[in-house]
Motif scaffolding. Structure first.
Motif, short mmCIF file in Angstrom:
data_model
loop_
_atom_site.label_atom_id
_atom_site.label_comp_id
_atom_site.label_asym_id
_atom_site.label_seq_id
_atom_site.Cartn_x
_atom_site.Cartn_y
_atom_site.Cartn_z
N PHE A 189 0.85 -1.19 0.00
CA PHE A 189 0.00 0.00 0.00
C PHE A 189 0.89 1.24 0.00
CE2 PHE A 189 -2.96 -3.02 2.11
CZ PHE A 189 -4.05 -2.86 1.26
N ILE A 190 0.61 2.15 -0.93
CA ILE A 190 1.29 3.44 -0.93
C ILE A 190 0.20 4.51 -0.83
CG2 ILE A 190 2.73 5.05 -2.23
CD1 ILE A 190 4.11 2.68 -3.48
N ASN A 191 0.21 5.24 0.27
CA ASN A 191 -0.83 6.24 0.54
C ASN A 191 -0.23 7.64 0.45
OD1 ASN A 191 -2.63 4.11 1.06
ND2 ASN A 191 -2.04 4.06 3.23
N LEU A 192 -0.91 8.50 -0.28
CA LEU A 192 -0.41 9.86 -0.48
C LEU A 192 -0.84 10.75 0.68
CD1 LEU A 192 1.31 11.10 -2.84
CD2 LEU A 192 0.41 8.80 -3.22
N GLY A 193 0.14 11.13 1.47
CA GLY A 193 -0.08 12.09 2.53
C GLY A 193 0.36 13.48 2.06
N SER A 194 1.00 14.21 2.95
CA SER A 194 1.43 15.57 2.63
C SER A 194 2.33 16.06 3.76
CB SER A 194 0.21 16.50 2.51
OG SER A 194 0.60 17.86 2.45
N VAL A 195 3.19 17.02 3.46
CA VAL A 195 3.92 17.66 4.55
C VAL A 195 2.94 18.34 5.50
CG1 VAL A 195 6.06 17.97 3.26
CG2 VAL A 195 4.35 19.78 3.24
N ARG A 211 0.90 -0.77 8.93
CA ARG A 211 2.19 -1.46 8.93
C ARG A 211 2.35 -2.30 10.19
NH1 ARG A 211 7.03 -0.49 11.20
NH2 ARG A 211 6.35 1.53 12.01
N HIS A 212 1.98 -1.73 11.34
CA HIS A 212 2.10 -2.45 12.61
C HIS A 212 1.19 -3.68 12.64
CE1 HIS A 212 4.71 0.05 15.11
NE2 HIS A 212 4.13 1.12 14.57
N GLU A 213 -0.02 -3.51 12.14
CA GLU A 213 -1.01 -4.58 12.26
C GLU A 213 -0.81 -5.73 11.29
OE1 GLU A 213 -5.11 -3.94 12.90
OE2 GLU A 213 -4.85 -1.89 13.61
N ILE A 214 -0.47 -5.40 10.04
CA ILE A 214 -0.41 -6.46 9.04
C ILE A 214 0.96 -7.12 8.98
CG2 ILE A 214 -2.28 -5.56 7.61
CD1 ILE A 214 -0.22 -4.31 5.78
N GLY A 215 2.03 -6.31 9.07
CA GLY A 215 3.38 -6.84 9.10
C GLY A 215 3.66 -7.84 7.99
N GLY A 216 4.58 -8.72 8.28
CA GLY A 216 4.90 -9.80 7.34
C GLY A 216 5.36 -9.31 6.00
N ASN A 217 4.75 -9.85 4.94
CA ASN A 217 5.18 -9.54 3.58
C ASN A 217 4.37 -8.42 2.93
OD1 ASN A 217 7.15 -11.62 3.58
ND2 ASN A 217 5.54 -13.12 3.19
N ILE A 218 3.51 -7.76 3.68
CA ILE A 218 2.71 -6.67 3.13
C ILE A 218 3.32 -5.34 3.57
CG2 ILE A 218 0.43 -5.61 3.01
CD1 ILE A 218 -0.74 -8.38 3.67
N ARG A 219 3.69 -4.53 2.60
CA ARG A 219 4.39 -3.29 2.89
C ARG A 219 3.43 -2.09 2.92
NH1 ARG A 219 9.62 -3.49 -1.03
NH2 ARG A 219 8.05 -3.47 -2.69
N ALA A 220 3.83 -1.05 3.62
CA ALA A 220 3.00 0.16 3.72
C ALA A 220 3.89 1.39 3.71
CB ALA A 220 2.15 0.13 4.98
N THR A 221 3.60 2.30 2.80
CA THR A 221 4.41 3.50 2.62
C THR A 221 3.53 4.74 2.58
OG1 THR A 221 5.99 2.24 1.28
CG2 THR A 221 6.09 4.64 1.10
N THR A 222 3.96 5.79 3.27
CA THR A 222 3.34 7.09 3.11
C THR A 222 4.27 7.99 2.32
OG1 THR A 222 2.42 6.85 5.34
CG2 THR A 222 2.17 8.99 4.29
N ILE A 223 3.77 8.59 1.25
CA ILE A 223 4.52 9.59 0.49
C ILE A 223 3.97 10.95 0.88
CG2 ILE A 223 5.20 10.41 -1.79
CD1 ILE A 223 6.19 7.61 -1.33
N GLU A 224 4.83 11.85 1.36
CA GLU A 224 4.39 13.14 1.89
C GLU A 224 5.06 14.29 1.14
OE1 GLU A 224 3.68 11.25 6.31
OE2 GLU A 224 5.66 11.91 5.66
#
Length: 247
Positions: free
Chosen positions: A138-144, A172-185
């Motif tokens: 998951f890549i979620n678009l955040g912001s500064v 990220r904390h909950e799913i862990g393992g092989n599923i990645r999570a990124t915030t782009i700000e």
């Protein structure tokens, strides 16, 4: 040699312009199979035509991220077309800036529905697939503005982007393992976001501020960087600003 983007199936919301469009084109050139969603079907059709005419692989579906069933249908299209999903980029967002004293509750509702619930609907639709595959990103678009409150006028917008950051980190904390999570700000980026504001004084300030904006392609490269890392590397957060942006 593959670049770890080639042949990945990547779903992008808010893909009809700006960051979504540039990211779709950039990733398609790197060999990704992109699945594009946005409300403006004519724009999606044009972008997909451009990608496929250059040998890329792309499909689209008109999608309003405030409607859970439409987000699910976009994910279903990706799965039925390519038999898997590797990355979901929750990019759709709006930024109507106005003093909170204006009490523009309709705009607040729109920001919550698109900027927060749209992200959650994307997660809800794809997470079961990622869990079954035992992989996904998951890549979620955040912001500064989700790190420092954008003021004056950006209090509610910042609140929605703080939420995106918190949701992504919690995910990220909950799913862990092989599923990645990124915030782009990102900070100021040249896109249609700056046209979201209807409050006259705030709109003028936003447009003046955005004179320092960097191209949307800069964010596309950051997204690609997060995707192309080896499976055991999870880029949690990328914060990026124009060099001239102070806050």
């Amino acid at each position: 040699m593959e670049n770890n983007i080639t042949n990945k199936v990547i779903v992008i919301t808010g893909a009809s312009s700006g960051l979504g469009e540039e990211t779709a084109k950039y990733l398609a050139k790197k060999g990704a199979m992109v699945v594009l969603g946005a409300r403006r079907e004519d724009r999606l059709e044009k972008i997909v035509s451009e990608i496929t005419s250059e040998g890329g692989k792309a499909v689209y579906k008109a999608t309003d991220v405030t409607v859970k069933s439409q987000v699910q249908a976009l994910i279903d299209l990706a799965l039925s077309t390519y038999n898997r999903i590797d990355v979901v980029i929750n990019n759709a967002g709006i930024m109507p800036i106005a003093p909170i004293s204006e009490v523009r509750t309709d705009e607040w509702d729109q920001m919550i529905d698109i900027n927060i619930k749209g992200v959650l609907y994307g997660i809800a639709a794809a997470l079961p697939i990622f869990q079954e595959q035992q992989s996904g990103h998951f890549i979620n678009l955040g912001s500064v503005a989700g790190i420092k409150v954008f003021s004056p006028g950006g209090t509610v917008y910042s609140g929605t982007k703080y939420a995106v950051r918190a949701i992504t980190d919690g995910l990220r904390h909950e799913i862990g393992g092989n599923i990645r999570a990124t915030t782009i700000e990102p900070g100021a980026v040249d896109s249609e976001l700056k046209f979201s504001t209807n409050h006259e004084e705030s709109s003028k300030g936003v447009k003046e501020f955005y004179q320092i904006a960097i191209p949307a392609a800069s964010v596309a490269r950051a997204i690609a960087f997060a995707i192309e890392q080896p499976a055991d590397v999870d880029i949690n957060e990328i914060v990026m600003r124009p060099t001239q942006q102070e806050f």
